[in-house]
Design an enzyme around this catalytic site. Structure first.
Site, short mmCIF file in Angstrom:
data_model
loop_
_atom_site.label_atom_id
_atom_site.label_comp_id
_atom_site.label_asym_id
_atom_site.label_seq_id
_atom_site.Cartn_x
_atom_site.Cartn_y
_atom_site.Cartn_z
N PHE A 23 0.87 -1.19 0.00
CA PHE A 23 0.00 0.00 0.00
C PHE A 23 0.90 1.24 0.00
CE2 PHE A 23 -3.50 2.69 1.02
CZ PHE A 23 -4.66 1.95 0.88
N ALA A 82 3.69 2.83 4.92
CA ALA A 82 3.33 4.24 4.82
C ALA A 82 1.82 4.34 4.97
CB ALA A 82 3.76 4.82 3.48
N HIS A 90 -10.16 5.17 8.42
CA HIS A 90 -9.38 3.95 8.40
C HIS A 90 -7.98 4.20 8.94
CE1 HIS A 90 -9.72 -0.07 6.94
NE2 HIS A 90 -8.61 -0.01 6.24
N PHE A 115 10.23 -0.11 14.06
CA PHE A 115 9.04 0.54 13.50
C PHE A 115 9.43 1.58 12.46
CE2 PHE A 115 5.25 3.40 13.93
CZ PHE A 115 4.30 2.47 13.55
N ARG A 129 9.52 12.02 3.70
CA ARG A 129 10.17 11.10 4.63
C ARG A 129 10.74 9.86 3.92
NH1 ARG A 129 6.61 14.08 6.95
NH2 ARG A 129 6.35 14.40 9.19
#
Ligand code: INI
Length: 157
Positions: A23, A82, A90, A115, A129
């Site tokens: 995703f 991401a 959601h 993480f 990022r």
């Protein structure tokens, strides 16, 4: 003088798993590239010491991270994803699930589960990022994985 334990950023003979979600793959691919490059620059041979597992979305990362961690085959597991808010609620469910799930995977298995999931309001912030203005969070995750693999080696038990 106290005893200090800290991890060097060296490969050693450590094995790494990277769990990455598809995703928002235009972002997560850049983060995996950054992670692999950083591992390599610190002496990791990707062919011999890195396994990359692809999952559909960030929500699916914890169960795979836990399986990798529990297997005993990896010294650290990097989670890369991401989650971008966009216009959906959601977002909050996915963020809290992946954050608490990866932490639980680490605590339950005694293996560092890093993480490297970015959570942003906009696509622009995510791109920042993932190798542009705000660095590359995949690289940061790789550095944390190297450091933690070496810290864990030095701890008792
Ligand atoms: N998964 C992501 O990795 N990032 C997102 O931004 C996202 N949003 O916004 O919905 C997302 N959703 C999918 C989710 O991770 C699961 O794959 C899906 O719910 C199936 O379990």
């Amino acid at each position: 003088m106290p005893t200090h334990i800290e991890g060097d950023l060296v490969a050693g003979d450590h094995q790494f798993a990277i769990v990455v979600s598809r995703f928002n793959e235009f972002v997560t691919e850049q983060m995996v590239d950054g992670a692999l490059n950083t591992l390599e620059r610190h002496g990791v041979d990707p062919e011999a010491a890195v396994t990359v597992v692809h999952v559909p979305g960030a929500r699916e990362i914890p169960v795979v991270a836990q399986r990798c961690a529990r297997s005993g085959s990896y010294d650290a597991v990097l989670c890369i994803g991401a989650v971008i808010r966009g216009a959906t609620d959601h977002f909050d469910y996915v963020c809290s699930g992946v954050s608490s799930g990866t932490l639980q995977a680490s605590m339950d298995t005694d293996v560092p589960v890093i993480f490297g999931v970015i959570t942003t309001d906009t696509i622009e912030q995510a791109i920042e990022r993932a190798g542009t203005k705000a660095g590359n969070k995949g690289r940061d995750a790789a550095a944390a994985a190297l450091e933690m693999a070496n810290v864990m080696d030095q701890l008792p038990g």
